[in-house]
Write an enzyme that holds these catalytic residues in place. Structure first.
Site, PDB file in Angstrom:
ATOM      1  N   GLY A  33     -36.729  -5.140  58.324  1.00 45.12           N
ATOM      2  CA  GLY A  33     -35.397  -4.728  58.746  1.00 45.12           C
ATOM      3  C   GLY A  33     -35.489  -3.787  59.920  1.00 45.12           C
TER       4      GLY A  33
ATOM      5  N   CYS B 199     -34.575  -6.344  53.437  1.00 46.77           N
ATOM      6  CA  CYS B 199     -34.760  -4.896  53.531  1.00 46.77           C
ATOM      7  C   CYS B 199     -36.147  -4.537  53.016  1.00 46.77           C
ATOM      8  CB  CYS B 199     -33.766  -4.116  52.673  1.00 46.77           C
ATOM      9  SG  CYS B 199     -32.082  -4.168  53.289  1.00 46.77           S
TER      10      CYS B 199
ATOM     11  N   ASN C 210     -33.343  -3.255  47.814  1.00 50.18           N
ATOM     12  CA  ASN C 210     -33.727  -4.468  48.532  1.00 50.18           C
ATOM     13  C   ASN C 210     -33.188  -5.665  47.758  1.00 50.18           C
ATOM     14  OD1 ASN C 210     -36.900  -6.218  48.839  1.00 50.18           O
ATOM     15  ND2 ASN C 210     -35.068  -6.453  50.027  1.00 50.18           N
ATOM     16  N   GLY C 211     -32.405  -6.531  48.437  1.00 46.01           N
ATOM     17  CA  GLY C 211     -31.853  -7.698  47.740  1.00 46.01           C
ATOM     18  C   GLY C 211     -30.335  -7.678  47.781  1.00 46.01           C
TER      19      GLY C 211
ATOM     20  N   TYR D 214     -42.731 -16.781  54.943  1.00 47.36           N
ATOM     21  CA  TYR D 214     -42.242 -16.253  56.208  1.00 47.36           C
ATOM     22  C   TYR D 214     -42.044 -14.734  56.267  1.00 47.36           C
ATOM     23  CZ  TYR D 214     -38.639 -15.375  59.801  1.00 47.36           C
ATOM     24  OH  TYR D 214     -37.923 -14.873  60.835  1.00 47.36           O
TER      25      TYR D 214
END
Ligand code: SF4
Length: 473
Positions: free
Chosen positions: A38, A12, A112-113, A252
Site C-alpha cells: 500500500g 494493506c 488488513n482486508g 502476485y
C-alpha cells in the site's frame, strides 16, 4: 509490480511490536518492508503505557515519517499500517492505524482486508447512536468493541471480532496490551515473530527479516492473541472455518522473500512457471518476465523449457504514485513510462512473456506492443494464474466483473485484444498443486473466488445483532 497502473492492488500491510524500547523506529523499518502492500498512506500508533500517540499521513513511508517526528514518538509498543484504499476511499481520516481516545480507555486498530458486512453493521450501529468519523470499514470494529456489554477489554474485543464477516488481519493496541486477530477463514497472511524479548507481528515475514526478528508461527484463523507484560497468550474469538488464504498473495501480492505458512513466495512462483512450461510448451528463443512479480515464474518457465531467460523488460523504479491515473489514456502513458523493453534482447526473437495475471488487459496490450515495437517477431503471453473472472470482496480492488477482461471475453478474444501471438493461462489445479499447501479440503487451503466464482464466505451475510435498542452483547 505495476501496482499503480494495472488495477489489481494489494489491500494493506500491518505491523506491530510489543516490548521494545525502540518500538516506533522498528515499526518504521517494518512498514518499509511492507510498502509494496500500500502506497497511499502510512501510520504508526505507539504507547508508553500511559497514552497512545499517532503519527500518520498520506504518501509513502519515507514521506510520512521523518527521523525528527519519529524521535518524538516514545514507547515500548507500536502498531503500524500501510494503506491502499480498497474500502472507504482515500483521505487522511482513513489512514490507519485508527486511534480512538476515550475516558474509558483508548485503542488503535490496524486492519488488513475487507469486511463484507461493514455496511450492515454500520447501519445497526448508527441506529444505536454511533457517529462515524471515517468511511473506513475498520472503524466498525472500534464501535463494536466500545459498545459491547462485556466487562473486560478482551471479552469486548472477542465479541466484536465474532460479529465481523470477511477478511481481517488486525492488530489492536491499548495502553495495556497488543491484541492480534485473524478472520476464521484466514484470508490474509499474518505472522508472529520474536525480536529479542519483544514480540512482533506482520502481514509478511519480509518485515521480520528487515528488523532482525525470527519467525515464530503463523496466526491461526479465528485466533485472538494477547501480548502484554506477562507474555503471549492465544485464545479464540471464533472456530476456524476451512482455510482460504488469498491465492493472489502467492501469485502476485507478497514479496518473493516472504514465506506464507512455511512456503516461500519466490519458490512457489517458480514452480508455477515450471508448471506453465509443462502445460504450455511453446517454441521460442527467449523467456522474459514482467518485473517484478513475474520474474520468479519466468525463471521457472525457462528452467523447465530449456529456453534461456533474459531481461527483456526493465522497470523504471522512479515513476512515482502520480501515475495512479483515472483515465485509460493516462494509464497507458503510465505503462510506457514504467516499463522499457531491452531492444538487444528481444529484436528478431520469438519471445515468451510471463506475467502473473491479467485484469483489464490494458497493461498486457501495451507490454506486447512495447516488445513488438522493439523488434520481437512473436510475443507469446503465458500467465501464471487462471483467468480472473469474478470480483474480490476481501480487499483486492477488483470490485466489478465489468472491468475484468476475462469475465467478458474468451481466451482467443483476449489474445486478439492484447495483440499477442498466443495467450495461455495456468490451470486452477496446476496453480493450487504447485503452490504446495496441503490443508484439508479440495482447495488445499486457498481462496480461489476470483478464478472460480466460489466464495469461501457468504458475501451477502445477514449479521444477527441484538435488538437495536440493546447494547451489543
Ligand atoms: S477473491 Fe481472489 S484476490 Fe480476492 S481474496 Fe480470493 S483469491 Fe484473493
Amino acid at each position: 509490480m505495476l501496482t499503480e497502473i494495472r488495477s489489481l492492488n494489494e489491500e494493506c500491510g500491518v505491523f506491530g511490536i510489543w516490548g521494545h524500547e525502540n518500538a516506533t523506529q522498528i515499526s518504521y523499518y517494518g512498514l518499509h518492508a511492507l510498502q509494496h502492500r500500500g502506497q497511499e498512506g502510512a501510520g504508526i500508533v505507539a504507547t508508553d503505557g500511559k497514552a497512545l500517540k499517532a503519527l500518520k499521513g498520506e504518501g509513502l513511508v519515507n514521506e510520512v515519517f521523518t527521523q525528527e517526528k519519529l524521535g518524538e514518538m516514545h514507547g515500548h509498543a507500536a502498531i503500524g499500517h500501510v494503506r491502499y484504499a480498497t474500502a472507504g476511499g482515500s483521505g487522511i481520516e482513513n489512514v490507519q492505524p485508527l486511534l480512538f481516545n476515550s475516558t474509558t480507555g483508548s485503542l488503535a486498530i490496524s486492519h488488513n482486508g475487507n469486511l463484507v458486512n461493514a455496511t450492515e453493521l454500520k447501519g445497526h450501529l448508527e441506529r444505536q447512536g454511533s457517529i462515524f468519523q471515517t468511511t473506513s470499514d475498520t472503524e466498525v470494529l472500534a464501535h463494536l468493541i466500545k459498545r459491547s456489554g462485556y466487562e473486560t477489554f478482551e471479552e469486548k474485543a472477542k465479541n466484536a471480532l465474532s460479529l465481523l464477516k470477511g477478511a481481517f488481519a488486525c492488530a489492536i493496541l491499548t495502553e495495556e496490551a497488543m491484541y492480534v486477530a485473524l478472520d476464521p477463514n484466514g484470508l490474509r497472511p499474518f505472522s508472529l515473530g520474536r525480536l529479542g524479548d519483544a514480540w512482533v507481528v506482520a502481514s509478511e515475514t519480509c518485515a521480520f527479516d528487515i528488523v532482525g526478528a525470527e519467525f515464530v508461527r503463523s496466526i491461526e484463523p479465528g485466533e485472538f492473541v494477547i501480548i502484554n507484560k506477562d507474555g503471549v497468550r492465544a485464545e479464540r474469538f471464533a472456530y476456524p472455518e476451512e482455510r482460504s488464504i488469498c491465492t493472489m498473495e502467492y501469485v502476485y501480492f507478497s514479496r518473493p522473500d516472504s514465506d506464507i505458512d512455511g512456503i516461500n513466495v519466490h519458490s512457489a512462483r517458480k514452480r508455477l512457471g515450471i508448471q506453465l512450461a509443462k502445460e504450455f510448451p511453446i517454441e521460442a528463443d527467449v523467456v522474459t518476465g514482467v518485473p517484478d512479480s513475474s520474474i520468479s515464474a519466468a525463471i521457472g518457465y525457462s528452467e523447465a523449457s530449456g529456453i534461456p531467460y533474459e531481461l527483456g523488460l526493465i522497470k523504471n523504479r522512479y515513476v512515482g504514485r502520480t501515475f495512479i491515473q483515472p483515465s485509460q489514456d493516462l494509464r497507458e502513458q503510465g505503462v510506457k513510462m514504467k516499463l522499457s523493453p531491452v531492444r538487444q534482447v528481444v529484436k528478431g526473437k520469438r519471445v515468451i512473456m510471463v506475467d502473473d495475471s491479467i485484469v483489464r488487459g490494458t497493461t498486457s496490450r501495451h507490454i506486447v506492443n512495447l516488445l513488438k515495437e522493439a523488434g520481437a517477431t512473436e510475443v507469446h503471453v503465458v500467465i501464471s494464474s487462471p483467468p480472473i473472472k469474478s470480483p474480490c470482496f476481501y480487499g483486492i480492488d477488483i470490485s466489478t466483473s465489468g472491468e475484468l477482461i476475462a469475465a467478458n471475453n474468451t481466451i482467443e478474444e483476449m489474445r486478439e485484444i492484447i495483440g499477442a501471438d498466443s495467450l495461455s493461462f495456468l490451470s486452477v489445479d496446476g496453480m493450487v498443486q504447485n503452490i504446495g499447501r496441503t490443508d484439508p479440503g479440495s482447495k488445499c487451503g486457498h481462496c480461489l473466488a476470483c478464478f472460480t466464482g466460489e466464495y469461501p464466505t457468504n458475501i451477502f451475510p445477514t449479521t444477527v445483532l441484538p435488538h437495536e435498542k440493546e447494547t451489543v452483547r
